[in-house]
Design a protein around this motif. Structure first.
Motif, PDB file in Angstrom:
ATOM      1  N   LYS A  62      -3.106  -6.649  -5.188  1.00 41.37           N
ATOM      2  CA  LYS A  62      -1.534  -5.972  -5.581  1.00 41.37           C
ATOM      3  C   LYS A  62      -1.410  -5.871  -4.052  1.00 41.37           C
ATOM      4  O   LYS A  62      -1.975  -6.282  -2.835  1.00 41.37           O
ATOM      5  N   LYS A  63      -0.286  -5.686  -2.907  1.00 37.32           N
ATOM      6  CA  LYS A  63      -0.080  -5.827  -2.104  1.00 37.32           C
ATOM      7  C   LYS A  63      -0.639  -4.681  -1.306  1.00 37.32           C
ATOM      8  O   LYS A  63      -0.827  -3.572  -2.250  1.00 37.32           O
ATOM      9  N   GLY A  64      -1.723  -5.215  -0.101  1.00 38.04           N
ATOM     10  CA  GLY A  64      -2.055  -3.773   0.457  1.00 38.04           C
ATOM     11  C   GLY A  64      -3.467  -3.194   0.052  1.00 38.04           C
ATOM     12  O   GLY A  64      -4.318  -2.753   0.494  1.00 38.04           O
ATOM     13  N   SER A  65      -4.099  -4.288  -0.776  1.00 37.82           N
ATOM     14  CA  SER A  65      -4.834  -4.294  -0.736  1.00 37.82           C
ATOM     15  C   SER A  65      -5.837  -4.995  -1.348  1.00 37.82           C
ATOM     16  O   SER A  65      -5.988  -6.289  -0.116  1.00 37.82           O
ATOM     17  N   PRO A  66      -7.540  -4.530  -0.144  1.00 39.15           N
ATOM     18  CA  PRO A  66      -8.642  -4.722   0.510  1.00 39.15           C
ATOM     19  C   PRO A  66      -9.408  -6.167  -0.143  1.00 39.15           C
ATOM     20  O   PRO A  66      -9.187  -6.586  -1.586  1.00 39.15           O
ATOM     21  N   TYR A  67      -9.678  -7.142   0.294  1.00 44.02           N
ATOM     22  CA  TYR A  67     -10.497  -8.342   0.001  1.00 44.02           C
ATOM     23  C   TYR A  67     -11.919  -7.804   0.113  1.00 44.02           C
ATOM     24  O   TYR A  67     -12.496  -6.763   0.299  1.00 44.02           O
ATOM     25  N   PRO A 119      -9.846  -7.910   5.429  1.00 42.58           N
ATOM     26  CA  PRO A 119      -8.002  -8.270   5.283  1.00 42.58           C
ATOM     27  C   PRO A 119      -7.333  -8.172   3.823  1.00 42.58           C
ATOM     28  O   PRO A 119      -8.504  -7.835   3.317  1.00 42.58           O
ATOM     29  N   ILE A 120      -6.114  -7.461   4.052  1.00 49.49           N
ATOM     30  CA  ILE A 120      -5.421  -7.103   2.873  1.00 49.49           C
ATOM     31  C   ILE A 120      -4.314  -8.028   2.569  1.00 49.49           C
ATOM     32  O   ILE A 120      -4.215  -8.378   3.952  1.00 49.49           O
ATOM     33  N   ALA A 121      -3.936  -7.449   1.622  1.00 49.58           N
ATOM     34  CA  ALA A 121      -2.358  -9.207   0.653  1.00 49.58           C
ATOM     35  C   ALA A 121      -1.847  -8.484   1.136  1.00 49.58           C
ATOM     36  O   ALA A 121      -1.226  -7.274   0.832  1.00 49.58           O
ATOM     37  N   GLY A 122      -0.791  -9.507   2.002  1.00 49.35           N
ATOM     38  CA  GLY A 122       1.069  -8.777   2.072  1.00 49.35           C
ATOM     39  C   GLY A 122       1.679  -9.011   1.361  1.00 49.35           C
ATOM     40  O   GLY A 122       2.401  -8.573   1.136  1.00 49.35           O
ATOM     41  N   SER A 123       1.242 -10.019   0.205  1.00 46.58           N
ATOM     42  CA  SER A 123       2.293  -9.521  -0.773  1.00 46.58           C
ATOM     43  C   SER A 123       0.953  -9.992  -2.041  1.00 46.58           C
ATOM     44  O   SER A 123      -0.357 -10.016  -2.239  1.00 46.58           O
ATOM     45  N   ASP A 124       1.717  -9.302  -3.514  1.00 45.02           N
ATOM     46  CA  ASP A 124       1.532 -10.151  -4.269  1.00 45.02           C
ATOM     47  C   ASP A 124      -0.044 -11.037  -4.682  1.00 45.02           C
ATOM     48  O   ASP A 124       2.030 -11.992  -4.115  1.00 45.02           O
TER      49      ASP A 124
END
Length: 380
Positions: free
Chosen positions: A287-292, A308-313
């Protein structure tokens, strides 16, 4: 005597088994024969190809050629170069175009909006010619523009020689494209809501209500969610259809080329779309904002490691049985060195299924990373 009967029975059994084998081979061959020359099913959000058959085979699109004309017109409308309310005066040449038409007369004046409706719903060749003259001065000039667009869209299987897709006259070349290129073009075209509004209209009226426009796409009103897009036919081309449908938040594009009949192209398109909606489901892997789940190092950074986190889903469309096989990885990460701004793009999250990329989203820095002080560097 008994021995003769045994021999006779064995001979009969041999020929019977041979007969059965021949029929089995013939049945297997018939199963592999498709009722079209090429076909593709694509999910629009990710671009994943869910079904393919001869997708790069170059074939005449017939009136599916008009999709490129429609795209160019809408691009110019949204860039402000022209307006849907611009008026187009019909030339003598436009009035003489045959095939599917709205019987334009020399000197008549229509808005681009009216002509686009006639093209999208009724596949009007004369309306294409009139618009091409208005925008580029000549049909030849507009064809050059169409081929430029094809290059920009990386439609490598495509070449245009007409603005409408009619069969070529003696000495002319035919338009050529593929199911894959048609899907790419359709994916771009349906970004414009007006296009889907027109192509989902079953009937409408032209010339102040005196001429009825009938949609050539028989999926409209019969297949749930179908709202486009374009048919094409002439004898050599066979029956073509670029179809699109949306159910919930899933939109699919199906292209069938070279079918034997109108019924065949409609039925096969419906089968492909039904297959996609029934077997493939949307899954959000990140999900957007979720960390790797892994940290990466930042040279001279404070902090010196980030997740890094997701910039979009990160979304994929998969069968339930495929989901456990999907692998998410971080790609295209440069050598990171402070300072880095919060939200700065630092790579891509990529979802793969058995080596095939089926989804991606960009990776961003989760926080501001400043240059580490001398003391922090010293004690690391």
């Amino acid at each position: 005597m008994i021995r003769r009967y045994i021999v006779l029975i064995n001979v009969l059994l041999f020929f019977f088994s041979l007969f059965i084998s021949c029929h089995a081979v013939e049945a297997a061959k018939n199963q592999n024969i498709k009722p079209y020359k090429s076909a593709i099913l694509m999910e629009v959000d990710t671009g994943r190809i869910l079904y393919k058959y001869n997708i790069h085979k170059r074939l005449p699109p017939a009136s599916m050629t008009k999709m490129m004309l429609m795209l160019i017109v809408m691009d110019k409308v949204y860039s402000g170069e022209i307006s849907l309310d611009d008026e187009v005066r019909v030339s003598a040449a436009a009035s003489r175009i045959g095939g599917s038409q709205v019987y334009l007369k020399e000197g008549e004046v229509f808005t681009i909006r009216e002509l686009m409706k006639a093209i999208a719903i009724h596949s009007a060749n004369d309306a294409c010619y009139a618009i091409a003259e208005y925008i580029a001065g000549t049909p030849e000039g507009f064809v050059a523009l169409m081929n430029e667009y094809a290059k920009k869209l990386n439609m490598k299987d495509t070449e245009y020689h007409s603005v409408h897709g009619l069969p070529p006259s003696k000495g002319q070349k035919e338009d050529l494209t593929s199911a894959y290129d048609s899907a790419i073009l359709a994916k771009r075209l349906i970004q414009y809501p007006e296009v889907l509004q027109w192509t989902s209209t079953k009937t409408a009226y032209f010339r102040n209500g005196t001429f009825k426009l009938e949609n050539t796409n028989k999926l409209i009103g019969r297949f749930r969610g179908a709202d486009g897009l374009k048919t094409g036919y002439y004898s050599k081309a066979g029956f073509n259809l670029t179809a699109t449908a949306k159910r919930g938040d899933t939109r699919l594009i199906a292209v069938v080329m070279g079918a034997k009949s109108d019924r065949a192209r409609v039925n096969e398109s419906a089968k492909l779309l039904s297959l996609g909606f029934a077997l493939y489901h949307k899954k959000v892997l990140l999900k957007k904002g979720s960390p790797y789940n892994k940290e990466i190092e930042v040279l001279e950074g404070d902090p010196d490691k980030i997740k890094p986190i997701a910039g979009s889903d990160l979304t994929v469309y998969v069968k339930d049985s495929e989901l456990p096989k999907v692998v998410v990885s971080l790609k295209d990460v440069p050598l990171l060195k402070a300072p880095i701004k919060k939200g700065e793009k630092i790579g891509r999250f990529v979802a793969t299924l058995e080596g095939e990329v089926i989804g991606s989203s960009y990776a961003i820095c989760p926080e501001e990373v400043v240059k580490a002080s001398f003391l922090k560097k010293l004690y690391r």
